[in-house]
Design a protein around this motif. Structure first.
Motif, PDB file in Angstrom:
ATOM      1  N   LYS A 462      64.663  55.177   4.136  1.00  0.00           N
ATOM      2  CA  LYS A 462      63.480  54.957   3.295  1.00  0.00           C
ATOM      3  C   LYS A 462      63.803  53.984   2.170  1.00  0.00           C
ATOM      4  N   GLU A 463      65.006  54.091   1.611  1.00  0.00           N
ATOM      5  CA  GLU A 463      65.403  53.188   0.535  1.00  0.00           C
ATOM      6  C   GLU A 463      65.529  51.758   1.047  1.00  0.00           C
ATOM      7  N   LYS A 466      62.134  50.248   1.660  1.00  0.00           N
ATOM      8  CA  LYS A 466      61.514  49.866   0.391  1.00  0.00           C
ATOM      9  C   LYS A 466      62.031  48.504  -0.066  1.00  0.00           C
ATOM     10  N   ALA A 471      58.067  49.474   3.588  1.00  0.00           N
ATOM     11  CA  ALA A 471      57.917  50.909   3.304  1.00  0.00           C
ATOM     12  C   ALA A 471      56.571  51.445   3.784  1.00  0.00           C
TER      13      ALA A 471
END
Length: 560
Positions: A462-463, A466, A471
């Motif tokens: 997820k990081e 992003k 995302a």
């Protein structure tokens, strides 16, 4: 410097007063030379001579050889104690030594190179450290399965990699359950810790608790200029951390507290893990983290948060920036090929039902790609093709393909063979895009300019999503459904040009961020002292490595 063999017959040093015995004469002569000569060159030469002597000792039962080794060991410790603290290990000095044929030795521990993603981290660390030091560097890789890793990454292709068994896995007995066996294993393990402390005090590796492989591993640590614990996501409480903790305890005993390369870690909610990891993180000279979330997870566990740096995953250092810039200037022509990476995940929400929902979603993606976009689909991943490894993503891929409609399955292939990082990147660089569950499948694809639709099973993905601007399209393994997968795939394909540009511009930034680790690494290497195991002393666990000018009260001189 006197030749070692001459000291068996000569008890008067070339300079200074007469000395009563050979070992004292040898030590005194080394003290003299360390005081008047280039201390850094002296220590490099002395460590290499000592390693050579130890090798001869292992091959020979000669009392002469044994005596010489003992004298060299005494000389090394005395010389270090009296003069070693003035010696500085610098990047320039290491480069000079490399030109002279003395490579820098770097231990990289906790690797699992049967996983191509983990191997990519290793190769990225290698690339980054070479950028700092220059010249010749030798990497001593401590892996869970070194024999298999050496087969997959042979010397002819990777001459600077030397694989060893991870000491925390080879030295200790697992202690499942209680009973007599559990108590005996506990007694055995305590004896091993005592043997390790003896080795740290005087270099004695002849304990019955050390195999020949263990002795080679301990010698590698003793001669190492730098110790790095590899990057990754192994310090999370989904996993049992005890073997990792044991490795860090070994490092402390040997006076070789490691640099933590780019980690996604925590949160640490268990009191035992917090109690044990706190001192380990606090002793570490440098901690590199992949995201702010990980940094926040350890801020209350370190006394010096200034040594915790957030940088991009190390594998972004391998990005082909020329190719990426070319793709940004002119989008590549479609090839009609798409790769999909999948995995089994034991921690998915809803257990088997959750895993079934994930597999159905991937099946929907493959069907849409073939039916609506005329793509040829290949399932390929970072964990496959190695029988000795516990994970095989190809099994999950086959389960998905087995339930595809026959007319769809004709255009879907499962590539179940092992690929090195270079081979895997070569395979995906001509794909139109990749659908990736494995995070390093995602990063390696991006590194060769191929856009990615990501599926996250841990927060690390997820990081990254992003950071690279996708995302909003990310699929979460815990919640994904076929309907959501179809909708987001459609948006991704419909705006592929936009997402390619956004992602690849971000990859150039991530590459720069990954390479920015050279800054704190250069500062660290430029202010360290080389050491031998004998520097650790009786309280090696309490004499940790730290950044220059940042010692706590009672700590010994900094060593890597």
């Amino acid at each position: 410097m006197h030749k070692v063999q001459d000291m068996q017959h000569e008890t008067r040093p070339m300079f200074g007063p007469p000395i009563g015995d050979a070992s004292t004469a040898f030590a005194a002569s080394q003290q003299f030379w360390c005081g008047v000569a280039d201390a850094h060159t002296f220590f490099v030469a002395l460590q290499k001579s000592y390693a050579t002597l130890n090798a001869a000792w292992r091959r020979s039962s000669s009392t002469l050889v044994t005596s010489v080794v003992r004298h060299a060991r005494i000389a090394t410790r005395i010389a270090w104690q009296h003069f070693g603290k003035t010696c500085r290990l610098t990047a320039a000095g290491l480069a000079t030594d490399a030109k002279r044929g003395f490579p820098m030795k770097v231990v990289i521990e906790n690797t699992v190179c049967l996983n191509t993603g983990d191997a990519a981290i290793l190769l990225a660390i290698r690339h980054i450290l070479r950028s700092v030091v220059g010249g010749d560097v030798r990497f001593l890789v401590f892996d869970s399965q070194p024999d298999v890793a050496a087969r997959l990454y042979p010397k002819k292709d990777y001459p600077d990699l030397e694989f060893h068994k991870l000491l925390s896995e080879s030295l200790f007995k697992d202690r499942p359950g209680g009973g007599i066996k559990g108590r005996l294993k506990s007694i055995y393990n305590r004896a091993v810790w005592r043997a390790l402390r003896r080795f740290a005090q005087n270099g004695a590796a002849n304990s019955v608790f050390f195999s020949e492989s263990d002795r080679r591993g301990l010698a590698a640590y003793a001669s190492a200029d730098l110790v790095v614990t590899t990057g990754g996501t192994y310090l999370v409480e989904n996993y049992d951390l005890e073997k990792r903790l044991n490795q860090f305890r070994i490092d402390a005993i040997l006076g070789k507290d490691p640099i933590f390369f780019t980690q996604s870690l925590g949160p640490f909610k268990k009191s035992y893990n917090r109690q044990e990891l706190g001192p380990i993180f606090d002793r570490a000279p440098l901690i590199l983290l992949r995201d702010e979330r990980s940094r926040n997870h350890i801020l209350d566990l370190v006394k010096d948060p200034g040594k915790c740096h957030v940088v991009a995953d190390a594998v972004f250092a391998l990005a082909d920036t020329d190719r990426i810039k070319k793709h940004l200037g002119s989008a590549p022509a479609p090839t009609g090929r798409v790769a999909i990476s999948v995995r089994h995940w034991s921690f998915v929400s809803d257990g088997e039902d959750g895993m079934r929902r994930y597999l159905d979603s991937i099946r929907e993606i493959a069907t849409i790609l073939v039916r609506d976009h005329a793509k040829e689909v290949t399932f390929v991943s970072t964990c496959q093709g190695v029988p000795e490894y516990a994970h095989d993503d190809a099994k999950t891929a086959r389960a998905i393909v087995a339930d595809l409609d026959p007319e769809i399955a004709e255009h879907v292939n499962v590539d179940a063979t092992f690929h090195t990082p270079d081979q895997l990147m070569a395979l995906v660089k001509d794909c139109d895009f990749v659908v990736a569950t494995r995070m390093h499948m995602m990063i390696m694809s991006l590194c060769v300019g191929t856009p990615v639709l990501p599926i996250a099973y841990e927060f690390k993905t997820k990081e990254v999503a992003k950071h690279i601007g996708v995302a909003e399209l990310l699929l979460d393994i815990d919640t994904v459904t076929p309907t959501e997968a179809a909708e987001k795939l459609g948006r991704f394909i419909g705006s592929l040009g936009h997402y390619r540009r956004t992602s690849l511009e971000a990859v150039l930034e991530e590459h720069e961020s990954a390479m920015s680790a050279t800054g704190p690494l250069s500062s660290l290497i430029g202010g360290r002292s080389p050491n031998v195991a004998g520097d650790v002393g009786k309280s090696g666990e309490q004499r940790p490595a730290r950044l220059r000018n940042s010692k706590h009260k009672g700590q010994g001189e900094p060593v890597i």
